[in-house]
Each structure stands twice: as C-alpha cells, then as structure tokens.
Design a protein around this motif. Structure first.
Motif, mmCIF file in Angstrom:
data_model
loop_
_atom_site.group_PDB
_atom_site.id
_atom_site.type_symbol
_atom_site.label_atom_id
_atom_site.label_comp_id
_atom_site.label_asym_id
_atom_site.label_seq_id
_atom_site.Cartn_x
_atom_site.Cartn_y
_atom_site.Cartn_z
ATOM 1 N N SER A 572 0.835 -1.203 0.000
ATOM 2 C CA SER A 572 0.000 0.000 0.000
ATOM 3 C C SER A 572 0.869 1.253 0.000
ATOM 4 O O SER A 572 0.531 2.258 -0.628
ATOM 5 C CB SER A 572 -0.933 0.004 1.215
ATOM 6 O OG SER A 572 -0.199 -0.053 2.422
ATOM 7 N N VAL A 573 2.030 1.186 0.679
ATOM 8 C CA VAL A 573 2.935 2.339 0.704
ATOM 9 C C VAL A 573 3.555 2.543 -0.675
ATOM 10 O O VAL A 573 3.626 3.660 -1.194
ATOM 11 C CB VAL A 573 4.036 2.133 1.777
ATOM 12 C CG1 VAL A 573 5.061 3.258 1.726
ATOM 13 C CG2 VAL A 573 3.402 2.060 3.162
ATOM 14 N N LEU A 574 4.003 1.438 -1.288
ATOM 15 C CA LEU A 574 4.582 1.548 -2.637
ATOM 16 C C LEU A 574 3.553 2.072 -3.637
ATOM 17 O O LEU A 574 3.876 2.864 -4.523
ATOM 18 C CB LEU A 574 5.081 0.181 -3.105
ATOM 19 C CG LEU A 574 6.531 -0.179 -2.793
ATOM 20 C CD1 LEU A 574 6.855 -1.548 -3.355
ATOM 21 C CD2 LEU A 574 7.503 0.842 -3.331
ATOM 22 N N GLU A 575 2.315 1.608 -3.498
ATOM 23 C CA GLU A 575 1.270 2.042 -4.431
ATOM 24 C C GLU A 575 0.988 3.537 -4.275
ATOM 25 O O GLU A 575 0.830 4.255 -5.268
ATOM 26 C CB GLU A 575 -0.013 1.234 -4.191
ATOM 27 C CG GLU A 575 0.085 -0.192 -4.730
ATOM 28 C CD GLU A 575 -0.972 -1.114 -4.150
ATOM 29 O OE1 GLU A 575 -1.854 -0.616 -3.411
ATOM 30 O OE2 GLU A 575 -0.925 -2.319 -4.411
ATOM 31 N N GLU A 576 0.923 3.992 -3.021
ATOM 32 C CA GLU A 576 0.690 5.423 -2.803
ATOM 33 C C GLU A 576 1.848 6.249 -3.357
ATOM 34 O O GLU A 576 1.652 7.285 -3.995
ATOM 35 C CB GLU A 576 0.509 5.703 -1.309
ATOM 36 C CG GLU A 576 0.212 7.169 -1.006
ATOM 37 C CD GLU A 576 0.036 7.443 0.469
ATOM 38 O OE1 GLU A 576 0.207 8.616 0.868
ATOM 39 O OE2 GLU A 576 -0.272 6.507 1.238
#
Length: 640
Positions: A572-576
C-alpha cells in the motif's frame, strides 16, 4: 551433534553449523567438516545424526557442489541408501532434501544425469510416507519435489510419465488431506509452467492434462450455500468456499496460460456440457467459474467458439440459484477483459440487456453489485458507438442502485458509472445533470469510517465524469467539489485510508479537466502529494529459514522468498508512492510552464525514489538464484 541431542536442539545446531560453514568452506578453513558429514550420513544405525548430516548437506549444497564433483558416485550411493532407510521417514525426507538441492546446484546437465536414477527412490520416499499415513512428512516431500520441478524440470523428463502419473493419483485421492492433494496439483502445474527450461513436456502428455483439469473442476465443487455469502457487506466475502475452491481457481488460470487453448479447450468442451446439464447448482457454478478462469490463457481458441461460450454463460443468468447467476456475471466480466473487444462488438445486444436485468435483482444485492462491476469490465473495451444506445437504461438503473442501502451495491454502481462516463465521453453530457447531484451528495455525506471506500469511489466517479463532459459543463460543480477535497486534505487520515490514494488521482483528473484554471489549487495539492512521493518503502527482511512469520495487521503486506531471505513489502505504501510520482508527471504534462515553481521540490522525491529502488534491487549482489530474484522484483508491481 554427535551426542544425539533432542530434535529441537539438533535443528538449531544444524542451523549453526550451516551458517558457520557458509563462511568457512569457501576459505577452505574447516577441513574436518565434510569427512564428518560423510561419516554421519552413511550411518543408518544412528538415524538422528544421519538426518542432521543430510540436512546440513542440503543447506550447504550451493557452497560445496563443485568441491563434490569428484565424489558424485559416492554421494549418489550415500543418498540412495538414505532414501531407502528401513525405519526412519525423517532420514528419507532429509535425503530427499539433500538430493533436490544438490541436483539444483550441479553445474552441468551431464553431472545432473549422473543423479538421474535416484528419481525412483526419491518418489518412493514420498509414497512410503503416504502408505504409512505420515502425511506431514509426505507434504514435506511434495514441497521439495515441487521445488525441483520449478528449478530443474529437465531432470524429470525421462520419467515424466511415471512421476506425473503418481502425482495425479495423489491429487485424485479424496481420502488424503487437502494440503497433500494441493501440493500434488502444484507439482503438475509447475511442470506445465516450465516452458522455457523444458518446452512442451506436459503438452506431450494430453491424458495427464485431462485428468488434472477434471481434478480441478471437481475441486471447484467445494462450495456451500452459506447464508453469510448472501448477507455479505463486501464483495470479498467468500463464505461457503472450501479450501479446494480457491486452489482450483488459481490453478485453472495458471494451467490455461501455461499450455494454451489448443490443449485446454478440447478438454473443457467435453466436461463443461456435463456439468451444465447436471441438477446440482454447484456444477453449474463450477462450469461458469472454469470459463472465467481459463479465458486469459485460451482467448484465441475461445474466440473461435464465442457464440457457444456466450450462450453457456447467458443461460447461467437464468439459473434459480443466486450463486450461479453471480458466477455467470463473473464470467461475462472476465471475458469482457480477456476476449474484448470482440465480445463487445459481436454480442453487446445480448450481454448488456442481460447485465441490466441482473441489476434489477433486489432480492440478491451481491448479484446486483457484481452486475454493476461487470458493466465496468464490458465498457472498458467498448466504443462510444456501441455503448451509447444502451446508456439510457444503464444510467437509470445505476442511479437506482446508488440509492440502495447496501454499500457494496453503491460502490459497484459508482465504479460502473465512472467507467461508462469514461467510455462514452461526450455522450455522457445528456446524463450529467441527473447524475452529479447524487455523486456530490455521497462525497459530502459519506463521512463515517465505514464509508471511506464509498467516499473514495465517489471522488473517482466525479473526476472521471468531469473529464468526460469537459470543463465548460463541469466548471461550477468543480469548484464545489474542490472545496470539499481541500477541506478533506487538511484532515488527518489513517495510513490505510483509501481516500488518500483516490484523492491524489482525483486531483490529477481535475487538473486534466480544468487545465490552467487548476493553478490556484496547486498550493493545496502539492504539499501532501510531495509527502506521498517521499514515502519510504516499508520493507522487512528476515531469514527464509526463520520460524517467525512477518506479521501484518492488514492485508497490504505481501511476502516473497528470494534465496535465503523472506521479504515483507507493504504494497500500500509503494502504491501510494507510485501514484504520487505518476501524478507529478501528470501535473507537469498538463500545466507546462505553470508547474515551474514546483520543480525544485519535485526533483528530490523522484531522485530519492529511484535511489531507494536501486538500493532494493541490489541488496543481494551475490547474484544467486537470479531468476527468482528478478521474478520477485517484478512481483513488487508495475510501480517499480
């Protein structure tokens, strides 16, 4: 180790010896280790030390393989003896582990061929465990053989018929534990996927492909009519699905991609009519799920039989059981992606009315929500010319669903409206005045934590509708929407709040729609965007041998094993972060010189992102197991 300590201690001692040996053996500074291991591994009357020695051999194979080349026949005989240990299944499994690891580490095919005749003994180690009802040991053996099939499939090619036949017997044995059967299926699927290293090996065994396909379809029958499925609040609820169901879904998809439609479709054509003519709803459900799962791998062949395929699916829309209707809708959605745009061009006049009727199924909200999702799939591969004649009916039904009390149905309707607007573009102006008040009402009123995704999807829908109808039509509502977004931007949000990512994308679409008129809002948009772009990837690295799992309080951590490391990545952090970097590109592209004041602040996070990726990609510069490492890096996602 010679003192034969209790097993938990022996395991830790083996770990310690293995770690130490990886440091000392390359320097030739532990001369007594290998002779000790040979002696211990050749002593069947002391099974515990023998097992420990074999486990250390397995762990060290990568480091000692070349030094053992002059002693291959000695090792061959040692392993053959241990694989046939008369009393200890643990010794047999340890010998199997050593054999599998050694085969993978030998430098040439000629060296591996010298170990070829161990394969029957390796398979007997598995079948002996099964015959003596030691399924935990059998599963260990299967895991090792799956590893061998993935790394060195050519090692199996001379005896592929016997090996694949044995695995299919295990997969077909309903009396065995699900986990045992799943691993046997995984072995055969892994062989099918080994196209580059062993091209065509499984295609030459069509009878095995047919048996495997039949096993997978039978596994799809592991589904019950659980009331929780009907009353679910989200589309993710899988109540009633047994262990076999999910495995069968995934494996049908992988099998079709691995061996292609020419091999799979003839088998499916025999089995599907049998299932669709059966009285049990589970068989109708299984047939429709199968069509959806094989579509990607069989697309070219299925297109030649598109009329028959569509007919099978549309018949499912009429089935009295809601889960069958859901499965039919699911199949249409999947085929809209995998067989588009041919499906849309040839069968829009049958598919769209069927989906519209399904949205009227108020007794079954899950069917309604899934029909809306399928509208999304269908419209993504659809031209405005095809879609426009159906817009009156579709939009009016979606507006009815927006007023439904079920959040799942509302979310599906929002996503479908967004896609329909995006596909129909200027044609959507006709519906703008009717649609936008509903969208704004959800944006302004869906403030509870339980409504976060609903509010996020309303942002997505509003911004896509705005882009579809253009600046002049959208201008007045845009100001109102951006005031809400600005207020929301100043509100603290939890790290897993989906609104963050959706809002970043909504701002970028609003910028595309409004062009230079968006410049006054940049001072609000850029600070949180830069903050997201500078997020540090949340990566946890542990030993693959560790018993400690990487824990997660949510579903956003993916784990992959690369060599001797287990890596947990909070995706989720990489996607954001990736979304934010894409949005920065969007603003620069749209605003041109208007973006100039932000250049200095943008340079750092982009440079930082590339450095972080570079650091991650080179963390294991030994280059061992590079194929797996590269696959793992790809698994991080398109953002990388």
């Amino acid at each position: 180790l010679q003192s034969d300590p209790p097993k938990p201690i022996a395991k830790k001692v083996c770990d310690a010896i293995s770690e130490l040996a990886t440091l000392l053996l390359p320097e030739n500074t532990w001369a007594e280790l290998l002779p000790f291991l040979f002696r211990a591994a050749s002593t069947p009357e002391a099974p515990n030390p023998q097992e420990s020695a074999l486990l250390i051999f397995a762990r060290l194979a990568d480091y000692i393989a070349e030094s053992l080349l002059d002693h291959l026949m000695t090792i061959h005989n040692l392993l053959a003896s241990a694989l046939a240990h008369p009393t200890s299944p643990d010794v047999r499994i340890a010998a199997l582990s050593a054999a599998v690891n050694l085969v993978q580490c030998l430098p040439t095919n000629a060296d591996r061929d010298k170990m070829q005749d161990l394969l029957p003994a390796m398979m007997r180690a598995l079948t002996d465990c099964l015959n003596s009802s030691q399924e935990a040991s059998a599963q260990e053996a299967l895991e090792l053989l799956v590893e061998l099939a993935g790394a060195e499939p050519r090692f199996l090619r001379r005896q592929i018929a016997d090996v694949a036949g044995a695995m299919l017997q295990i997969a077909e044995a309903a009396q065995l534990e699900d986990g045992t059967r799943h691993l046997a299926v995984e072995f055969v699927i892994t062989l099918a996927e080994a196209r580059e290293r062993a091209p065509g090996m499984m295609r030459r065994l069509p009878q095995f492909v047919g048996r495997l396909f039949q096993v997978l379809m039978q596994m799809l029958l592991d589904v019950e009519d659980d009331p929780a499925w009907h009353t679910a609040e989200t589309e993710d609820e899988d109540a009633g699905e047994g262990n076999n169901y999910g495995v069968a879904q995934e494996c049908l998809d992988r099998l079709a991609i691995a061996i292609g439609g020419n091999a799979v479709v003839p088998i499916a054509s025999e089995l599907l009519p049998q299932y669709l003519s059966a009285p049990e709803w589970q068989k109708h459900h299984a047939a429709l799920i199968t069509l959806a799962q094989i579509a990607e791998g069989c697309a070219k062949v299925m297109l030649k039989n598109l009329e028959q395929v569509v007919s099978m699916i549309l018949n499912g829309f009429q089935h009295p059981h809601p889960r069958v209707r859901w499965a039919a809708i699911n199949a249409i959605g999947q085929l809209s992606t995998d067989l588009g745009p041919d499906l849309q061009v040839q069968y829009h006049q049958k598919v769209l009315p069927a989906l519209a009727n399904a949205m009227d199924d108020f007794q079954n909200p899950r069917v309604q929500a899934h029909a809306a999702s399928a509208i999304l799939n269908f419209s993504e591969n659809c031209t405005p010319e095809i879609l426009t004649p159906y817009l009156d009916g579709i939009v009016s039904k979606l507006l009815v669903l927006l007023q439904n009390g079920k959040q799942m149905v509302q979310e599906g309707a929002l996503t479908a409206l967004a896609s329909v607007a995006d596909s129909s573009q200027d044609h959507f102006k006709k519906y703008y005045d009717a649609v936008m008040p509903y969208l704004k009402a959800i944006l302004m009123n869906a403030t509870d934590k339980s409504n976060r995704m609903l509010r996020a999807k309303s942002m997505e829908c509003i911004s896509l509708v705005g882009m579809a109808v253009g600046k002049d039509k959208f201008r007045d509502d845009a100001k109102q929407v951006m005031e809400v977004l600005m207020a929301l931007q100043g509100t603290p949000m939890e790290t897993d709040d989906p609104i963050t990512s959706y809002m970043l994308q909504a701002w970028a679409r609003l910028c595309k729609c409004l062009g230079q008129d968006f410049l006054p809002y940049m001072h609000v948009v850029m600070p949180p965007l830069l903050q997201s772009a500078q997020l540090k990837p949340d990566v946890t690295i542990t030993s693959a041998e560790s018993d400690d799992e990487i824990e997660s309080d949510d579903d956003s951590i993916e784990t992959i094993t690369l060599g001797d490391k287990r890596i947990g990545i909070r995706t989720s952090v990489l996607e954001e972060k990736a979304t934010a970097c894409n949005m920065l590109c969007c603003y620069a592209d749209e605003l041109k010189e208007g973006f100039f004041p932000w250049i200095d602040q943008v340079y750092y996070p982009v440079q930082s992102f590339t450095k972080q990726l570079s650091d991650f990609l080179t963390f294991d510069n030994r280059g061992r197991d590079w194929n797996k490492f590269h696959a793992g890096c790809s698994y991080i996602g398109p953002s990388a």
